[in-house]
Design a protein around this motif. Structure first.
Motif, mmCIF file in Angstrom:
data_model
loop_
_atom_site.group_PDB
_atom_site.id
_atom_site.type_symbol
_atom_site.label_atom_id
_atom_site.label_comp_id
_atom_site.label_asym_id
_atom_site.label_seq_id
_atom_site.Cartn_x
_atom_site.Cartn_y
_atom_site.Cartn_z
ATOM 1 N N PRO A 190 -30.108 -34.556 40.257
ATOM 2 C CA PRO A 190 -28.954 -34.442 41.162
ATOM 3 C C PRO A 190 -27.719 -35.095 40.533
ATOM 4 O O PRO A 190 -27.265 -36.167 40.935
ATOM 5 N N VAL A 191 -27.177 -34.436 39.523
ATOM 6 C CA VAL A 191 -26.065 -34.967 38.728
ATOM 7 C C VAL A 191 -25.050 -33.863 38.478
ATOM 8 O O VAL A 191 -25.413 -32.732 38.151
ATOM 9 N N LEU A 192 -23.768 -34.217 38.628
ATOM 10 C CA LEU A 192 -22.667 -33.348 38.255
ATOM 11 C C LEU A 192 -21.878 -34.045 37.162
ATOM 12 O O LEU A 192 -21.352 -35.144 37.369
ATOM 13 N N ASP A 193 -21.809 -33.437 35.984
ATOM 14 C CA ASP A 193 -20.999 -33.949 34.877
ATOM 15 C C ASP A 193 -19.666 -33.222 34.864
ATOM 16 O O ASP A 193 -19.605 -31.991 35.014
ATOM 17 N N LEU A 194 -18.597 -33.970 34.664
ATOM 18 C CA LEU A 194 -17.252 -33.402 34.628
ATOM 19 C C LEU A 194 -16.533 -33.837 33.362
ATOM 20 O O LEU A 194 -16.773 -34.937 32.849
ATOM 21 N N ALA A 195 -15.666 -32.983 32.872
ATOM 22 C CA ALA A 195 -14.851 -33.311 31.704
ATOM 23 C C ALA A 195 -13.457 -32.731 31.898
ATOM 24 O O ALA A 195 -13.301 -31.595 32.361
ATOM 25 N N LEU A 196 -12.457 -33.527 31.548
ATOM 26 C CA LEU A 196 -11.066 -33.097 31.593
ATOM 27 C C LEU A 196 -10.483 -33.226 30.185
ATOM 28 O O LEU A 196 -10.507 -34.310 29.602
ATOM 29 N N THR A 197 -9.974 -32.112 29.643
ATOM 30 C CA THR A 197 -9.329 -32.117 28.332
ATOM 31 C C THR A 197 -7.832 -31.917 28.514
ATOM 32 O O THR A 197 -7.394 -30.995 29.221
ATOM 33 N N ILE A 198 -7.047 -32.795 27.881
ATOM 34 C CA ILE A 198 -5.589 -32.748 27.988
ATOM 35 C C ILE A 198 -5.028 -32.401 26.615
ATOM 36 O O ILE A 198 -5.160 -33.177 25.663
ATOM 37 N N GLU A 199 -4.403 -31.217 26.501
ATOM 38 C CA GLU A 199 -3.734 -30.807 25.273
ATOM 39 C C GLU A 199 -2.237 -31.051 25.448
ATOM 40 O O GLU A 199 -1.652 -30.640 26.459
ATOM 41 N N ALA A 200 -1.624 -31.687 24.462
ATOM 42 C CA ALA A 200 -0.225 -32.093 24.574
ATOM 43 C C ALA A 200 0.668 -31.330 23.603
ATOM 44 O O ALA A 200 0.246 -30.945 22.507
#
Length: 337
Positions: free
Chosen positions: A143-153
């Protein structure tokens, strides 16, 4: 605004279900399947985002769900009873839109399969950020949710950034227990709107169980909710591990873990039946547990200044460059108590 009417996207796996709205790429609901049954720890709005009287509100408030990304993080606005050390920083300034484009725009679905969802958002051509990519991945065996946010500048910049999970306070009095380790806690340096602030203004603390109270003495914020309505905000600087939230009445624990090198603080937003205007109507019961590189909820200009938090050694912004996208990884997991 037609994009706001798009249907939520869904993922279902052996250990849970979730739905995501295109507006803000907002996690709308998340239910974990534990051995003794479903566990739904997140707050739910009681209003319709399409209600005519809410049209003037930012999209993230109309659609308010379980978790979303804020870049730049912050709202700002008029305040009273500002602590003396904070008066030079322009706390009345406001972000437009509140909590940034990421929380209010319609994201594009780039990929979806049985275990993950990838969404993207392009920022305007004159913004330092070129693109955000948000990936939600469920684990087949837990019961796990993995999240990732990538920021390109597009160019080097400093930006206040925050993640915005909101848990439910619609539980028996004192039955939600917070376990958080941090180097320094700060109460809000002004009167929190809502006329139901319990913490003293502009004070330090070392334990959530012993927060200076506005009426004198100490306030236990490690055990919520309280009997009376409450609206309060505190910042935990230098968080030293995951934040665990025990739902004692349910017999379950929610754990929030994240990259604390990039987001060194955690904001606690306690909003429990105190806000009377639309859309709250004195009914909303939410606890924001928000990993941030920011100075409270203040406008970006405050977080980018040499404010009292950054001056004391806790960064209140994230550095981004075009050469190397910033990637922030975090996760939500559940287990029986």
């Amino acid at each position: 605004m037609s994009g706001e009417a798009q249907a939520p996207l869904a993922l279902e796996w052996a250990h849970g279900t979730l739905s995501v709205q295109p507006v803000g790429a907002m996690l709308d609901s998340l239910v974990f399947h534990l051995p003794d049954g479903p566990f739904a720890p997140f707050a739910r709005r009681h209003w319709s985002p399409d209600a005519p009287d809410l049209r003037a509100l930012p999209a993230h408030l109309r659609h308010l769900g379980a978790e979303f990304v804020c870049l730049p993080f912050g709202v700002g606005g008029p305040l009273r009873d500002i602590a003396p050390d904070w008066r030079p920083f322009g706390l009345e300034r406001q972000n437009d839109p509140a909590h940034g484009l990421s929380a209010n725009a319609v994201w594009t679905v780039a990929e979806q399969d049985a275990d993950h969802l990838r969404m993207v958002l392009d920022y305007p051509a004159d913004h330092a950020v070129r693109r955000l990519t948000r990936v939600l991945t469920v684990r087949a065996d837990a019961p796990v949710l993995d999240l990732a946010l990538t920021i390109e500048a597009r160019h080097a910049a400093r930006l206040p950034l925050g993640l915005h999970p909101i848990l439910s306070l619609d539980v028996p009095e004192g039955s939600l227990h917070l376990d958080a380790r941090f180097r320094r806690g700060l109460t809000y340096p002004a009167a929190v709107p809502g006329e139901a602030m319990e913490a003293a203004i502009g004070r330090d603390f070392a334990s959530l169980a012993k927060v200076p109270a506005r009426t004198g003495g100490l306030l236990d914020l490690a055990r919520l909710p309280k009997a009376a309505p409450m609206e309060d905000v505190v910042q935990l600087c230098g968080v030293e591990g995951p934040v665990d939230v025990v739902f004692a009445a349910r017999g379950a624990v929610l754990s929030l873990d994240w990259d604390r090198e990039l987001l060194p603080s955690c904001l606690l937003w306690i909003s429990d039946r105190a806000l009377s205007g639309a859309p709250w109507e004195g009914r909303y019961r939410g606890l924001g547990i928000e990993p941030i590189a920011s100075c409270f909820y203040f406008a970006a200009s405050v977080s980018l200044a040499d404010n009292p938090i950054s001056a004391a050694g806790t960064p209140t912004s994230l550095c981004v460059t075009p050469e190397r996208p910033a990637v922030i990884r975090y996760g939500l997991s559940a287990r029986p108590l």
